[in-house]
Design a protein around this motif. Structure first.
Motif, PDB file in Angstrom:
ATOM      1  N   GLN A  65       0.989  -1.177   0.086  1.00 27.60           N
ATOM      2  CA  GLN A  65      -0.143  -0.107   0.008  1.00 27.60           C
ATOM      3  C   GLN A  65       1.009   1.217   0.070  1.00 27.60           C
ATOM      4  O   GLN A  65       0.617   2.341  -0.681  1.00 27.60           O
ATOM      5  N   LYS A  73      -5.422  -0.962  -1.400  1.00 28.01           N
ATOM      6  CA  LYS A  73      -5.864   0.531  -1.319  1.00 28.01           C
ATOM      7  C   LYS A  73      -4.412   1.308  -1.618  1.00 28.01           C
ATOM      8  O   LYS A  73      -3.147   0.736  -1.640  1.00 28.01           O
ATOM      9  N   SER A 123      -5.560   7.800   1.146  1.00 24.64           N
ATOM     10  CA  SER A 123      -6.336   8.586   0.984  1.00 24.64           C
ATOM     11  C   SER A 123      -6.222  10.089   0.340  1.00 24.64           C
ATOM     12  O   SER A 123      -6.763  10.777  -0.499  1.00 24.64           O
ATOM     13  N   ASN A 158       5.320   9.823   9.863  1.00 20.66           N
ATOM     14  CA  ASN A 158       4.900   8.472   9.949  1.00 20.66           C
ATOM     15  C   ASN A 158       6.329   7.482   9.691  1.00 20.66           C
ATOM     16  O   ASN A 158       6.197   6.541   9.988  1.00 20.66           O
ATOM     17  N   SER A 197      -8.706   1.085  14.678  1.00 26.31           N
ATOM     18  CA  SER A 197      -7.632   0.793  13.884  1.00 26.31           C
ATOM     19  C   SER A 197      -7.392  -0.969  14.129  1.00 26.31           C
ATOM     20  O   SER A 197      -7.188  -1.356  15.053  1.00 26.31           O
ATOM     21  N   HIS A 204      -5.362  -2.976  12.617  1.00 24.63           N
ATOM     22  CA  HIS A 204      -3.958  -3.587  12.760  1.00 24.63           C
ATOM     23  C   HIS A 204      -3.141  -3.216  13.780  1.00 24.63           C
ATOM     24  O   HIS A 204      -2.060  -3.575  13.921  1.00 24.63           O
ATOM     25  N   LYS A 251       4.606  -1.001  13.518  1.00 26.32           N
ATOM     26  CA  LYS A 251       4.591   0.156  13.910  1.00 26.32           C
ATOM     27  C   LYS A 251       5.168   0.679  15.237  1.00 26.32           C
ATOM     28  O   LYS A 251       4.998  -0.391  16.232  1.00 26.32           O
ATOM     29  N   ASN A 265      -1.990   5.537  15.438  1.00 23.86           N
ATOM     30  CA  ASN A 265      -2.097   6.457  14.476  1.00 23.86           C
ATOM     31  C   ASN A 265      -2.532   7.746  15.239  1.00 23.86           C
ATOM     32  O   ASN A 265      -2.210   8.650  14.532  1.00 23.86           O
TER      33      ASN A 265
HETATM   34  N1  BYC Z   1      -5.497   5.989   3.087  1.00 25.06           N
HETATM   35  O1  BYC Z   1      -5.684  -0.715  10.859  1.00 25.06           O
HETATM   36  P1  BYC Z   1      -5.418   0.503  10.323  1.00 25.06           P
HETATM   37  C1  BYC Z   1       3.569   9.515   0.643  1.00 25.06           C
HETATM   38  C2  BYC Z   1      -6.481   1.587   5.841  1.00 25.06           C
HETATM   39  S1  BYC Z   1       2.943   7.944   0.582  1.00 25.06           S
HETATM   40  C3  BYC Z   1      -6.235   4.862   2.813  1.00 25.06           C
HETATM   41  O2  BYC Z   1      -4.905   1.616  11.175  1.00 25.06           O
HETATM   42  P2  BYC Z   1      -2.284   0.284   9.521  1.00 25.06           P
HETATM   43  C4  BYC Z   1       3.983  10.325  -0.427  1.00 25.06           C
HETATM   44  C5  BYC Z   1      -5.658   0.745   6.211  1.00 25.06           C
HETATM   45  O3  BYC Z   1      -4.661   0.385   4.979  1.00 25.06           O
HETATM   46  C6  BYC Z   1       1.945   7.915   2.033  1.00 25.06           C
HETATM   47  N2  BYC Z   1      -6.435   3.747   3.593  1.00 25.06           N
HETATM   48  O4  BYC Z   1      -4.023   0.223   9.353  1.00 25.06           O
HETATM   49  C7  BYC Z   1       3.943   9.773  -1.728  1.00 25.06           C
HETATM   50  C8  BYC Z   1      -6.494  -0.592   6.411  1.00 25.06           C
HETATM   51  O5  BYC Z   1      -7.079  -1.228   5.609  1.00 25.06           O
HETATM   52  P3  BYC Z   1      -6.841  -2.917   5.084  1.00 25.06           P
HETATM   53  C9  BYC Z   1       1.453   6.647   2.486  1.00 25.06           C
HETATM   54  C10 BYC Z   1      -5.857   3.839   4.876  1.00 25.06           C
HETATM   55  O6  BYC Z   1      -1.759  -0.285   8.473  1.00 25.06           O
HETATM   56  C11 BYC Z   1       3.920  10.794  -2.642  1.00 25.06           C
HETATM   57  C12 BYC Z   1      -7.637   0.005   7.399  1.00 25.06           C
HETATM   58  O7  BYC Z   1      -7.484   1.302   6.560  1.00 25.06           O
HETATM   59  N3  BYC Z   1       2.463   6.149   3.499  1.00 25.06           N
HETATM   60  O8  BYC Z   1       3.809   9.956   1.782  1.00 25.06           O
HETATM   61  O9  BYC Z   1      -2.131  -0.173  10.930  1.00 25.06           O
HETATM   62  C13 BYC Z   1       4.208  12.177  -2.449  1.00 25.06           C
HETATM   63  C14 BYC Z   1      -7.613   0.151   8.839  1.00 25.06           C
HETATM   64  O10 BYC Z   1      -6.613   0.942   9.061  1.00 25.06           O
HETATM   65  C15 BYC Z   1      -5.336   4.924   5.274  1.00 25.06           C
HETATM   66  C16 BYC Z   1       2.437   5.036   4.093  1.00 25.06           C
HETATM   67  O11 BYC Z   1       1.732   3.927   3.446  1.00 25.06           O
HETATM   68  C17 BYC Z   1      -5.252   6.255   4.302  1.00 25.06           C
HETATM   69  N4  BYC Z   1      -4.795   7.257   5.033  1.00 25.06           N
HETATM   70  O12 BYC Z   1      -2.207   1.948   9.743  1.00 25.06           O
HETATM   71  C18 BYC Z   1       4.193  12.773  -1.283  1.00 25.06           C
HETATM   72  C19 BYC Z   1       2.956   4.549   5.250  1.00 25.06           C
HETATM   73  N5  BYC Z   1      -5.181   4.750   6.854  1.00 25.06           N
HETATM   74  O13 BYC Z   1      -5.386  -2.802   4.563  1.00 25.06           O
HETATM   75  C20 BYC Z   1       3.995  11.747   0.048  1.00 25.06           C
HETATM   76  C21 BYC Z   1       3.121   3.078   5.790  1.00 25.06           C
HETATM   77  C22 BYC Z   1      -5.447   3.524   7.049  1.00 25.06           C
HETATM   78  O14 BYC Z   1      -7.224  -3.370   6.258  1.00 25.06           O
HETATM   79  N6  BYC Z   1       1.790   2.739   6.425  1.00 25.06           N
HETATM   80  N7  BYC Z   1      -6.104   3.018   5.786  1.00 25.06           N
HETATM   81  O15 BYC Z   1      -7.827  -2.991   3.982  1.00 25.06           O
HETATM   82  C23 BYC Z   1       1.403   2.851   7.487  1.00 25.06           C
HETATM   83  O16 BYC Z   1       2.078   3.416   8.352  1.00 25.06           O
HETATM   84  C24 BYC Z   1       0.090   2.368   8.194  1.00 25.06           C
HETATM   85  O17 BYC Z   1      -0.224   1.457   6.714  1.00 25.06           O
HETATM   86  C25 BYC Z   1      -1.035   3.373   8.155  1.00 25.06           C
HETATM   87  C26 BYC Z   1      -2.299   2.757   8.413  1.00 25.06           C
HETATM   88  C27 BYC Z   1      -0.913   4.263   9.635  1.00 25.06           C
HETATM   89  C28 BYC Z   1      -1.383   4.242   6.780  1.00 25.06           C
END
Ligand code: BYC
Length: 333
Positions: A56, A122, A125, A151, A221, A223, A233, A237
């Motif tokens: 994602q 996903k 957003s 993050n 949340s 996860h 993590k 969040n």
């Molecule tokens: N948008 O249990 P949760 C960038 C989903 S790139 C969409 O809290 P988790 C940049 C979540 O996936 C920025 N969906 O999940 C690039 C889960 O759905 P599933 C991206 C979201 O994973 C270009 C459900 O909601 N950064 O910065 O523990 C130009 C429940 O959520 C969102 C990353 O990906 C959202 N906002 O925590 C400029 C960082 N939020 O999979 C800039 C890495 C949640 O169960 N990711 N969901 O269907 C993370 O740190 C974590 O995955 C998150 C969510 C904090 C985003």
């Protein structure tokens, strides 16, 4: 790039069955802050959640090129155009490192891309909102990349080695992106009244969607609990959202901007900024595919994928030719 030995679908580590003893040893390694590497034993749920999060994240980087790419031809000066072009290219590079990191868990890049293009996976957003003015490019750098840094710095200490190492370089580049965005905002806010108004209007539109980037509130949340236990993590969040707000409000005030939140108030007791209610109905709508630009973004990605078909074909043909040549030279020895 991040590992010498990639897992394949049929490797022993990949098909590891439930094993309470192995799981206890695994958790002990995590608790001791050891890094987990691709061929180490890991619970299937750890592999699943990491593949989901990293994929994602990769998709977000790639889709994230679209709203800013939209302004490359309209940047107001050669300096701004060069910086924006470099930034958008960096995001493409981040996507590539992240796909490579996710592949070490046994899912191919092609599978991950298919999941994005079919709508099964996903992406953040935030990239479903339109970039209507040049100030939006300043806002994306200052706030979207600012939120990304908040993050991602803790992800440099993620328990999974390839993801943690990829994050180190990503964070260095994000930090340049954040500064170029803030510098655009500074120029606009010190400029004419019309430029200042453009900056304020962009902040008004982006502030709440940026706060949604950190994901649902902790109570909703799914996860967070397991991701914290596995040290994927390091903060929840809501903790990261609060850290971001605390760091950003003084920066906005320095620019002379007003945040579109009447409830925003420094709390002397907690030492943090209190903020108003986030519209989680809007968040759910955007994540479900009904944001202002979801359909446009996916249509653009699908068109780009199709248009790039000949490059993949040529690369595959070249790889086959090299393999054949190598096989022939071994046979001739
Ligand atoms: N948008 O249990 P949760 C960038 C989903 S790139 C969409 O809290 P988790 C940049 C979540 O996936 C920025 N969906 O999940 C690039 C889960 O759905 P599933 C991206 C979201 O994973 C270009 C459900 O909601 N950064 O910065 O523990 C130009 C429940 O959520 C969102 C990353 O990906 C959202 N906002 O925590 C400029 C960082 N939020 O999979 C800039 C890495 C949640 O169960 N990711 N969901 O269907 C993370 O740190 C974590 O995955 C998150 C969510 C904090 C985003």
């Amino acid at each position: 790039m991040y590992t010498q030995a990639l897992n394949s679908q049929d490797s022993a580590a990949h098909t590891a069955k439930e094993d309470p003893q192995a799981e206890a040893r695994f958790q002990a390694r995590i608790d001791a802050e050891e890094k987990i590497e691709p061929n180490d034993w890991m619970p299937a749920a750890y592999r699943r959640t990491l593949t989901r999060q990293i994929a994602q994240h990769a998709h977000s980087e790639i889709v994230g090129m679209l709203p800013e790419g939209n302004w490359i031809t309209r940047a107001p000066s050669l300096k701004r155009k060069a910086a924006l072009l470099a930034k958008v290219q960096d995001e493409g590079g981040h996507g590539a490192y992240l796909y490579a990191a996710a592949e070490t868990l046994g899912t191919s890049r092609e599978e991950m891309e298919d999941q994005l293009l079919s709508g099964a996976a996903k992406y953040s957003s935030i990239f479903n909102y339109p970039t209507l003015s040049w100030a939006d490019i300043g806002i994306i750098g200052w706030l979207v990349d600012g939120a990304a840094i908040m993050n991602q710095i803790p992800l440099c200490r993620c328990s999974y080695g390839p993801y943690a190492r990829a994050m180190v370089r990503v964070c260095k580049e994000e930090s340049f992106h954040q500064r170029q965005g803030y510098e655009i905002m500074l120029a606009l806010c010190k400029g004419t009244p019309a430029q200042k108004a453009m900056a304020q209007e962009a902040l008004d539109r982006w502030w709440w969607p940026v706060l949604m980037m950190f994901g649902p509130p902790d109570k909703d949340s799914q996860h967070t609990e397991s991701a914290m236990r596995w040290k994927i993590k390091r903060f929840t969040n809501d903790e990261l959202r609060q850290k971001f707000i605390d760091a950003t409000i003084p920066q906005g005030h320095f620019l002379g901007l007003t945040f579109p939140d009447p409830a925003l108030k420094f709390n002397d007791t907690t030492g943090h900024w209190d903020y108003g209610d986030i519209d989680w109905v809007e968040f759910k709508q955007v994540v479900a595919g009904n944001g202002p630009c979801n359909r446009q973004r996916m249509a653009q990605r699908r068109a780009a994928h199709e248009a790039g078909g000949w490059v993949r074909e040529a690369a595959n043909a070249y790889a086959r030719k090299r393999q054949q040549r190598a096989a022939m030279s071994i046979a001739a020895e």
